[in-house]
Design a protein around this motif. Structure first.
Motif: not given
Lengths: 269, 251
Positions: A110-123, A159-165
């Motif tokens: 769940x956490x890695x999923x939420x982080x995914x968009x940030x990881x793509x940006x190199x955060x 809920x995880x999807x919403x958190x990710x968004x």
């Protein structure tokens, strides 16, 4: 959320009062039986911080329209202007998308999923982990950070999807029938949660749904579309006071608005 | 409902019964000991071979050839399959070659490999790769088709570039299908290496088996067959263990 602004600060919008503006947009497909007008000359604007719903019968092009607003689908004609500039592809800092069910990466927690968009940006790892933990807490999933999607219920996954968004902190959030696969009770609860989070962060939201109740309950405006060709029939302002509660649904105004949308859709068929 | 320990017990029993029947067939004179040595004798030779430096060296050579071939062919095969499966134009242009060549028996190419690479280590590795690559590429192409389009949309909407799409979405999502292809590829790989060793070589378990066969050393020959079988089973089990780990999320 407000803490995430630094690196992705937005240029001030000039005189533009719309965050998102759809201008004469058409999406045509060549078929053996001629041109299919999935979306036909649709125009509308969404003001900053407004929650706008897109409803209509299946095949009215509401999901295609959303894909075009996300920069994932090229319009045949017309422009989609986001913060004053025409969209040429996905622009994740400005526009985030929350998809229908099963859009989580099943091999990530769940956490890695939420982080995914940030990881793509190199955060940085520590920073994005903290942000994900905060966001998961906001959607009521504290303690579930290390679970995989197959260990979560449908409602929890969404809920995880919403958190990710929300985690990537875009100004505009597009939601493509995010609660469609959920049962009625979970759908109601998540709708309330979504409103609560939105009241706190005031994103500009475009919300595609086929549930009229959901549309009236959540939205400031509901755009009603017809199918083939996919056109806007009417834009209806939902002037019900906020915060809205379960009781709001029992009011005469609520029924009247939902009824009006229903008649529009039925009349177009 | 059989518990798993009970099942293992039954399976071990079946193996023991079969070996017992074999043993009985040889001692009752039903089978010819010149062509079919009894399991007890084979077992003694397996133990003896495992204590023989020369045999261990040859087993090691075969394992090293198979391992190196796998380390090369696995990433290369998956990369080619990903490209052919995902990239529309490259895929349409080159996929047919792989489908056609996959059906051709690879063994007919062995003389070409000998003329090109000689009869040593490199030739065995090259032939192992050649044997395995087609099944790997084809399974990777199938794996690309198994990737959920929604996940691709999600990643693109978050601004993933092509490299990120490949590494963050395609590869992990392809893994459960690809690992099946790797197991098949491994079988082809071992077959290729051992076959090439039996044909012409200076070392390797295949080379030893061929020599024992030609000099009618039946117990050693059978012991070699068993050792090769154990090696393949061990490799397959390692990949299955990895598969279960990778496959955990696919429920």
């Amino acid at each position: 959320m407000a803490e995430v602004t630094d690196s992705m600060a937005h240029a001030p919008i000039s005189s533009e009062k719309f965050d998102l503006s759809v201008e004469q947009v058409s999406l045509h497909f060549e078929t053996p039986n001629g041109v299919l007008k999935a979306v036909d000359e649709v125009s509308f604007g969404v003001e900053t911080g407004r929650f706008v719903g897109l409803v209509g019968p299946s095949g009215c092009g509401k999901s295609s329209l959303l894909l075009m607003m996300a920069g994932l689908q090229k319009a045949t004609f017309g422009d989609i202007i986001v913060e004053g500039e025409p969209l040429t592809g996905p622009r994740p800092q400005d526009v985030g998308v929350i998809f229908q069910e099963s859009s989580l990466l099943p091999w990530k927690t769940a956490s890695e999923n939420v982080e995914f968009p940030l990881a793509l940006r190199g955060v940085d790892k520590a920073e994005r982990k903290q942000l994900a933990t905060d966001m998961l807490k906001l959607v009521g999933l504290s303690g579930f950070e290390d679970r995989h999607p197959f260990e979560l219920s449908g409602g929890m996954k969404q809920r995880v999807s919403i958190a990710r968004g929300f985690c990537q902190d875009p100004r505009i959030l597009l939601m493509d029938e995010p609660f469609a696969a959920l049962d009625e009770q979970t759908r109601m609860t998540l709708g309330d949660e979504l409103l609560r989070i939105w009241e706190g962060h005031r994103k500009t939201v475009v919300f595609v749904t086929h549930s009229l109740t959901e549309a009236v309950y959540l939205c400031d405006d509901v755009i009603v579309m017809s199918a083939q060709p996919g056109r806007i029939l009417e834009r209806i302002e939902i002037d019900l006071p906020r915060p809205r509660t379960y009781e709001t649904m029992a009011t005469a105004d609520f029924g009247r608005l939902r009824d009006r949308i229903w008649r529009l859709i039925r009349g177009s068929e | 409902m059989l518990s798993s320990s009970y099942r293992v017990l039954v399976q071990a029993g079946i193996v023991l019964i079969l070996l017992g029947l074999w043993e009985a067939a040889v001692f009752s004179g039903l089978a010819d000991t010149r062509t079919l040595p009894p399991p007890s004798e084979i077992a003694i030779h397996i133990v003896a071979l495992l204590g023989d430096q020369d045999v261990l060296y040859n087993l090691w050579i075969t394992s090293a050839q198979v391992g190196l071939a796998f380390l090369i062919v696995a990433p290369v095969g998956v990369a080619i399959g990903l490209l052919l499966g995902e990239h529309e134009y490259i895929g349409r242009a080159f996929r047919p070659f792989f489908y056609f060549l996959a059906g051709v028996p690879k063994s007919v190419f062995l003389p070409v490999f000998i003329l090109t690479f000689g009869i040593g280590f490199t030739q065995k590795v090259a032939f192992g790769i050649f044997q395995a690559i087609f099944v790997l590429v084809i399974s990777a192409i199938a794996a690309v088709g198994s990737v959920s389009p929604t996940l691709i949309k999600v990643a693109r909407s978050y601004g993933a570039n092509r490299w990120q799409l490949y590494s963050q979405i395609f590869l992990p999502a392809m893994m459960p299908v690809v690992i099946e292809g790797m197991r098949l590829g491994m079988i082809f790989n071992i077959t290729g290496v051992v076959f090439a060793e039996m044909y012409v070589a200076r070392a390797g378990i295949g080379h030893m088996i061929a020599t024992w066969g030609m000099s009618f050393q039946m117990p050693q020959l059978f012991a070699g067959i068993f050792l090769t079988a154990f090696l393949s089973i061990a490799v397959n089990e390692v990949l299955r263990w990895y598969e279960r780990r990778v496959d955990k999320w696919r429920k």
